[in-house]
Design an enzyme around this catalytic site. Structure first.
Site, PDB file in Angstrom:
ATOM      1  N   TYR A  45       4.090 -90.589  30.459  1.00 33.36           N
ATOM      2  CA  TYR A  45       5.237 -91.424  30.878  1.00 33.36           C
ATOM      3  C   TYR A  45       4.788 -92.712  31.575  1.00 33.36           C
ATOM      4  O   TYR A  45       5.546 -93.262  32.381  1.00 33.36           O
ATOM      5  CB  TYR A  45       6.156 -90.615  31.783  1.00 33.36           C
ATOM      6  CG  TYR A  45       7.154 -89.747  31.038  1.00 33.36           C
ATOM      7  CD1 TYR A  45       8.126 -90.317  30.195  1.00 33.36           C
ATOM      8  CD2 TYR A  45       7.160 -88.363  31.179  1.00 33.36           C
ATOM      9  CE1 TYR A  45       9.050 -89.529  29.525  1.00 33.36           C
ATOM     10  CE2 TYR A  45       8.088 -87.568  30.511  1.00 33.36           C
ATOM     11  CZ  TYR A  45       9.033 -88.166  29.687  1.00 33.36           C
ATOM     12  OH  TYR A  45       9.961 -87.383  29.025  1.00 33.36           O
ATOM     13  N   HIS A 100      12.797 -84.457  24.801  1.00 33.24           N
ATOM     14  CA  HIS A 100      12.297 -85.841  24.688  1.00 33.24           C
ATOM     15  C   HIS A 100      12.260 -86.236  23.226  1.00 33.24           C
ATOM     16  O   HIS A 100      11.990 -85.408  22.356  1.00 33.24           O
ATOM     17  CB  HIS A 100      10.875 -85.937  25.262  1.00 33.24           C
ATOM     18  CG  HIS A 100      10.201 -87.245  24.926  1.00 33.24           C
ATOM     19  ND1 HIS A 100      10.389 -88.384  25.681  1.00 33.24           N
ATOM     20  CD2 HIS A 100       9.404 -87.600  23.881  1.00 33.24           C
ATOM     21  CE1 HIS A 100       9.716 -89.384  25.114  1.00 33.24           C
ATOM     22  NE2 HIS A 100       9.110 -88.936  24.029  1.00 33.24           N
ATOM     23  N   GLU A 131       2.818 -91.866  21.368  1.00 32.62           N
ATOM     24  CA  GLU A 131       3.123 -90.491  21.794  1.00 32.62           C
ATOM     25  C   GLU A 131       2.588 -89.416  20.843  1.00 32.62           C
ATOM     26  O   GLU A 131       2.154 -88.351  21.290  1.00 32.62           O
ATOM     27  CB  GLU A 131       4.642 -90.333  21.953  1.00 32.62           C
ATOM     28  CG  GLU A 131       5.179 -91.178  23.114  1.00 32.62           C
ATOM     29  CD  GLU A 131       6.690 -91.140  23.238  1.00 32.62           C
ATOM     30  OE1 GLU A 131       7.373 -90.524  22.385  1.00 32.62           O
ATOM     31  OE2 GLU A 131       7.200 -91.733  24.207  1.00 32.62           O
ATOM     32  N   ASN A 188      16.782 -82.731  31.356  1.00 31.52           N
ATOM     33  CA  ASN A 188      17.641 -82.967  30.187  1.00 31.52           C
ATOM     34  C   ASN A 188      17.068 -82.399  28.884  1.00 31.52           C
ATOM     35  O   ASN A 188      17.328 -82.906  27.797  1.00 31.52           O
ATOM     36  CB  ASN A 188      17.992 -84.455  30.083  1.00 31.52           C
ATOM     37  CG  ASN A 188      16.767 -85.327  29.923  1.00 31.52           C
ATOM     38  OD1 ASN A 188      15.647 -84.828  29.805  1.00 31.52           O
ATOM     39  ND2 ASN A 188      16.965 -86.635  29.893  1.00 31.52           N
ATOM     40  N   LYS A 240      11.302 -79.786  26.875  1.00 26.45           N
ATOM     41  CA  LYS A 240      10.788 -79.928  28.238  1.00 26.45           C
ATOM     42  C   LYS A 240      10.780 -78.569  28.961  1.00 26.45           C
ATOM     43  O   LYS A 240      11.360 -77.583  28.462  1.00 26.45           O
ATOM     44  CB  LYS A 240      11.655 -80.949  28.986  1.00 26.45           C
ATOM     45  CG  LYS A 240      11.585 -82.369  28.397  1.00 26.45           C
ATOM     46  CD  LYS A 240      12.445 -83.352  29.206  1.00 26.45           C
ATOM     47  CE  LYS A 240      12.333 -84.770  28.651  1.00 26.45           C
ATOM     48  NZ  LYS A 240      13.062 -85.751  29.518  1.00 26.45           N
TER      49      LYS A 240
HETATM   50  N1  UDP Z   1      14.977 -89.855  34.015  1.00 29.29           N
HETATM   51  C1  UDP Z   1      15.358 -89.562  35.319  1.00 29.29           C
HETATM   52  N2  UDP Z   1      16.205 -90.427  35.973  1.00 29.29           N
HETATM   53  C2  UDP Z   1      16.685 -91.560  35.381  1.00 29.29           C
HETATM   54  C3  UDP Z   1      16.284 -91.852  34.072  1.00 29.29           C
HETATM   55  C4  UDP Z   1      15.434 -90.983  33.420  1.00 29.29           C
HETATM   56  O1  UDP Z   1      14.934 -88.554  35.880  1.00 29.29           O
HETATM   57  O2  UDP Z   1      17.445 -92.297  36.023  1.00 29.29           O
HETATM   58  C5  UDP Z   1      14.050 -88.946  33.316  1.00 29.29           C
HETATM   59  C6  UDP Z   1      14.721 -88.113  32.205  1.00 29.29           C
HETATM   60  O3  UDP Z   1      14.076 -86.835  32.156  1.00 29.29           O
HETATM   61  C7  UDP Z   1      14.426 -88.955  30.978  1.00 29.29           C
HETATM   62  C8  UDP Z   1      13.009 -89.437  31.281  1.00 29.29           C
HETATM   63  O4  UDP Z   1      13.032 -89.710  32.679  1.00 29.29           O
HETATM   64  O5  UDP Z   1      14.516 -88.178  29.801  1.00 29.29           O
HETATM   65  C9  UDP Z   1      12.578 -90.682  30.552  1.00 29.29           C
HETATM   66  O6  UDP Z   1      13.563 -91.690  30.764  1.00 29.29           O
HETATM   67  P1  UDP Z   1      14.078 -92.563  29.547  1.00 29.29           P
HETATM   68  O7  UDP Z   1      14.879 -93.683  30.118  1.00 29.29           O
HETATM   69  O8  UDP Z   1      12.937 -92.932  28.662  1.00 29.29           O
HETATM   70  O9  UDP Z   1      15.109 -91.567  28.807  1.00 29.29           O
HETATM   71  P2  UDP Z   1      15.020 -90.857  27.369  1.00 29.29           P
HETATM   72  O10 UDP Z   1      14.276 -91.779  26.448  1.00 29.29           O
HETATM   73  O11 UDP Z   1      14.299 -89.547  27.578  1.00 29.29           O
HETATM   74  O12 UDP Z   1      16.449 -90.655  26.977  1.00 29.29           O
HETATM   75 MG    MG Z   2      12.428 -92.677  26.680  1.00 29.12          MG
END
Ligand code: UDP
Ligand code: MG
Length: 137
Positions: free
Chosen positions: A49, A115, A126, A112, A9
């Site tokens: 997303y 992805h 994706e 974080n 990211k």
């Molecule tokens: N994210 C966020 N706040 C939250 C949960 C997710 O900003 O409470 C962001 C974070 O960058 C995350 C992305 O949205 O990686 C997609 O969320 P997901 O639940 O799919 O998490 P991932 O699969 O990336 O672990």
């Molecule tokens: Mg996810």
């Protein structure tokens, strides 16, 4: 053999850990079969997303994902989807296991670093979002 989509990211690119992230995948037996650096527009980030459209973090997340360059890649290997998720660590770095990418580099739950597709269905959406068949080895 399984394929999954991963992204370094904008915060990961900014923190200069592109190579570190790819190296962790390679050291765990995954092969890079597609790789590109690009910058998403806000609309392109929203499309990627789309599954999170109704979530409160959607606007902030897609602004973050379009703030700078990213590195998208397709990784191949046994259990690639789950393997990448394990190497990444939990979404919230405070909950991520030690030694995972997010535990080591992520600032917070949004920024974080990385992805990874969360299921076969996600990977099937994706991977072609970023790569044509001709771009995959
Ligand atoms: N994210 C966020 N706040 C939250 C949960 C997710 O900003 O409470 C962001 C974070 O960058 C995350 C992305 O949205 O990686 C997609 O969320 P997901 O639940 O799919 O998490 P991932 O699969 O990336 O672990
Ligand atoms: Mg996810």
């Amino acid at each position: 053999m399984e394929r999954t989509l991963s992204i370094v990211k904008p915060d990961g690119v900014q923190k200069n850990v592109i190579g570190e992230v790819i190296s962790r995948f390679e050291k765990n037996g995954l092969r890079v079969v597609g790789l590109k650096m690009l910058a998403l527009s806000k609309k392109e980030a929203e499309g990627f997303y789309i599954v999170h459209k109704a979530r409160p973090f959607y606007d902030s997340l897609t602004a973050f994902m379009s703030e700078g360059s990213i590195v998208a890649m397709v990784l191949e290997g046994d259990n690639a989807i789950d393997k990448v998720r394990t190497i990444m660590g939990a979404t919230n770095p405070k909950e991520a296991a030690s030694g995972t990418i997010r535990a080591d580099f992520a600032a917070d739950i949004e920024r974080n670093i990385v992805h990874g597709s969360d299921s076969t269905a996600s990977a099937l959406f994706e991977i072609p979002y970023f790569f044509s068949a001709l771009e995959l080895a």
